[in-house]
Design a protein around this motif. Structure first.
Motif, PDB file in Angstrom:
ATOM      1  N   LEU D 230       0.832  -1.210   0.000  1.00  0.00           N
ATOM      2  CA  LEU D 230       0.000   0.000   0.000  1.00  0.00           C
ATOM      3  C   LEU D 230       0.863   1.254   0.000  1.00  0.00           C
ATOM      4  N   ALA D 231       2.091   1.138   0.593  1.00  0.00           N
ATOM      5  CA  ALA D 231       2.993   2.294   0.651  1.00  0.00           C
ATOM      6  C   ALA D 231       3.822   2.426  -0.618  1.00  0.00           C
ATOM      7  N   GLY D 232       3.551   1.559  -1.584  1.00  0.00           N
ATOM      8  CA  GLY D 232       4.237   1.675  -2.855  1.00  0.00           C
ATOM      9  C   GLY D 232       5.513   0.845  -2.966  1.00  0.00           C
ATOM     10  N   VAL D 233       5.805   0.053  -1.935  1.00  0.00           N
ATOM     11  CA  VAL D 233       6.967  -0.844  -2.016  1.00  0.00           C
ATOM     12  C   VAL D 233       6.446  -2.178  -2.543  1.00  0.00           C
ATOM     13  N   ASP D 234       6.757  -2.486  -3.771  1.00  0.00           N
ATOM     14  CA  ASP D 234       6.106  -3.613  -4.437  1.00  0.00           C
ATOM     15  C   ASP D 234       6.739  -4.956  -4.050  1.00  0.00           C
ATOM     16  N   VAL D 235       6.567  -5.341  -2.785  1.00  0.00           N
ATOM     17  CA  VAL D 235       7.167  -6.598  -2.317  1.00  0.00           C
ATOM     18  C   VAL D 235       6.335  -7.778  -2.797  1.00  0.00           C
ATOM     19  N   PRO D 236       7.003  -8.894  -3.128  1.00  0.00           N
ATOM     20  CA  PRO D 236       6.271 -10.073  -3.589  1.00  0.00           C
ATOM     21  C   PRO D 236       5.660 -10.840  -2.414  1.00  0.00           C
ATOM     22  N   ALA D 237       4.604 -11.600  -2.710  1.00  0.00           N
ATOM     23  CA  ALA D 237       3.940 -12.418  -1.689  1.00  0.00           C
ATOM     24  C   ALA D 237       4.858 -13.525  -1.178  1.00  0.00           C
ATOM     25  N   THR D 238       5.977 -13.698  -1.859  1.00  0.00           N
ATOM     26  CA  THR D 238       6.956 -14.710  -1.434  1.00  0.00           C
ATOM     27  C   THR D 238       7.365 -14.524   0.023  1.00  0.00           C
ATOM     28  N   GLY D 239       7.371 -13.273   0.484  1.00  0.00           N
ATOM     29  CA  GLY D 239       7.811 -13.001   1.850  1.00  0.00           C
ATOM     30  C   GLY D 239       7.021 -13.792   2.866  1.00  0.00           C
TER      31      GLY D 239
END
Lengths: 251, 251, 251, 251
Positions: D230-239
């Protein structure tokens, strides 16, 4: 440094007289007052009385568990703190005042007690602080009437200094005040204060501060009266009767 | 159907005598007893007294909020329930007994009250049930001595049926018992029971059941004594004094 | 008589359609609705939907312990109760309505739960009832996306009747749903609902009602996903990922 | 003086190595260790590690409100305190040790917290302290797998010093860590720790200490993952997926 209400003796200091005495000398000493067992039970006025530092706690008149302490500071106290070269860290007001301004605390605060404080202040304000003081003064007066009726003596010598928070009662010579206390604890599940230092064995103390009403006082004094008799001090029932006569009228 | 302790009048039924009377007739009627305000305050013996159904609640002697009710059942009651053709659903024992055997309840149980019950039973067992009964009997005796000392009458006529849970007190003719109750509530923050039905305005009721000790009783009786005087009933201080004399000795 | 939200299957009845069907026949039957597991979680309108008797409880959407039940009554229900000759006592509305008018209850009320209810209603009103319904609908939608992502099936067949309070999930043939539940309880300390009657062993139920937020749902679905895998059901991580994708946007 | 677990960075000091280094120099300095955020969460051994003074608090691993602090003292620390001429009063161990021997405390103790401590210690002992340490180590490992899966970095540089109590996560350059924290607080009602001092805006901190289980961690990491996106850091669901894969196995 003055203790406003001396818990071990049931004596309340006349703070305005002390302030006047300091002022009369022309000395610029700060006046520090400990109000642990008086705040929100006995009349106290930090500003009007010219106190520089007031120390208070959560566990008496504020009706909370122990865990919070409070300081009220005069402008002179703040100046003294700023200019003093005494080393300090945990007790330093500067970071606390800075954080307080934003509604915070520099260290981990006891948040649960702050919620409790909020509720306690609501209760005190809804009763009215002057009424709270009057309630405790009335209970103290009724307690002294009981002591007088029992033919015993209140430890405090000067009526101007009778405490409205607690009353220390002298037992007759030859009686062990701690034995009286033990009997009352065992038989009536009520814990009275012990005599400290040179008063050990000579006095017991009846607390009447905080969340306390007429019938709690009546039960308390009944327990003391019965306990004294069980301990062999043949006090007359006049004691409780005189206290109740006082509790029948309101002011 | 019998109420063991009649809360509105302060009368305790002699259940064994009722059982004997039923048995003497040779009738096979079941004996059902309501112990709401007596269980864990007044001696009661479901099995030894030949009771078929005992009904109890959480909110009096068990010292819990309202919300749990209990049934104790005789073998005859179980047979009657099995063979009866009366329609029933929520009140049916069969699914409850079946679930209870496995430690469950057929509907959503009030689990929080069950935890409270666990704690309450620990307290009762640690004091000892016979001691609990004795404590309430002693408080009731002290209360009646106060009533006698005030020159008033206990409503219960037969000393064998005095309640150990509560005492209903008749006020003098011309006095409104509810006015006395109102004064005591307003002045001393103590709520006494009202007179019900034809006793309205004629009696007030002093409860002394559940989590209750000598000094609570002393405070209670002091409140009643002061309240009566404030209401214009000029009772002597002898009332409370006689009660305290009784509370000075243990058994 | 209709159950608004069928807790054992996760199906929500379309009450307005039922009302319309009754009305269409011209029959004057009363419509009674059980809202135990829907009230304050799923949209429900007693008056607007023409319901005659609504039954509700404290222990689900109202976020309280079990112990209170509520009835909302239409004018027709009141007339029916007044004119009916069915014997009744404890369940009789008349004395309750009479006492309620003065703010009382004819029997001993569960006062502690009423204080809790007061707080629960404050919370619901501060969030807004329509927002509360929306929150649960959103959580139910995310839950179904997880189920779909796992390649499993929701028990409810008709999308118009998906429950917003709970979701019943069918396990693949050959898998014991209760074994899955047991693993999740033991490993993750989370208790899922069991399948009842003919659904025993075939479904488990995920509750998402009451005091529940996005991260509680995320934790819940993570527990189900891990538990299914531990139980040998090789569900892909897509399930949780799809649910989270839904929780990333608000409406 | 050493902080065992550095709360602002998520770094755990290797206390035995520090002790060995002191000993290697032949210096007789006392070793003082602050275990506020490690006690009862991370392995710690006052005696075996040769610590002289351990400082602990109630509000982290002991699962209590703030308000109690604890000192464990070596024989050498006691000697140093006895022989030191530093002025002290409130912080003086002597009166505390004397009172403790009889089960008392020289000042007003926070009795309510002591009851809580009793319950907390029961819980820790019933789980087993080594199991408690293992639980937190496992949660920290799963958290680091999530961070790695998101393509982010853990602040702690040395794997031997990864904290099991909390994990500080570096955000990519150009991202404001406090903006991420604010979004997560507003959207998901979860409060993450902020970066302090030169780390302000650069890190957020995920706490995983105290009363914490697998599904709380899953919910926590889900909230972080969604909030980052939501903050614009496009982290993958892999985390989150990698963390859950770790939580599927027990040891």
């Amino acid at each position: 440094m003055v203790v406003h209400n001396e818990t071990s003796t049931g004596v309340t200091s006349r703070v305005p007289a002390i302030r006047a005495a300091i002022d009369a000398t022309g000395h610029d000493a700060l006046l520090l007052v400990d109000t642990i067992s008086s705040l929100a039970s006995i009349e106290y006025r930090h500003d009007a009385w010219g106190v520089d530092v007031t120390v208070a706690g959560s566990q008496k008149g504020l009706m909370l568990p122990p865990g919070l302490s409070f300081n009220a500071l005069s402008e002179r106290a703040l100046v003294a703190a700023r200019t003093s070269t005494l080393p300090r860290s945990y007790w330093d007001w500067a970071p606390i005042l800075a954080a307080n301004r934003k509604g915070f605390w520099p260290y981990t605060p006891a948040t649960n007690l702050l919620y409790g404080l909020d509720a306690a202040l609501d209760r005190l304000e809804s009763e009215g602080l002057e009424n709270v003081w009057r309630r405790h003064a009335r209970h103290a007066a009724a307690t002294r009437l009981a002591v007088q009726g029992w033919g015993l003596e209140v430890l405090a010598a000067d009526p101007r200094e009778y405490s409205a928070s607690l009353t220390a009662v002298l037992v007759p010579h030859g009686v062990d005040a701690d034995a009286v206390r033990r009997i009352i604890l065992e038989r009536y599940d009520m814990s009275l204060g012990t005599g400290l230092g040179k008063l050990a064995g000579r006095v017991f103390r009846i607390g009447h501060l905080g969340d306390f009403n007429d019938l709690m006082l009546a039960g308390t004094l009944a327990g003391v009266q019965m306990g004294l008799r069980l301990a062999g001090v043949d006090v007359p029932a006049t004691g409780l009767a005189q206290a109740l006569a006082r509790l029948e009228w309101d002011d």
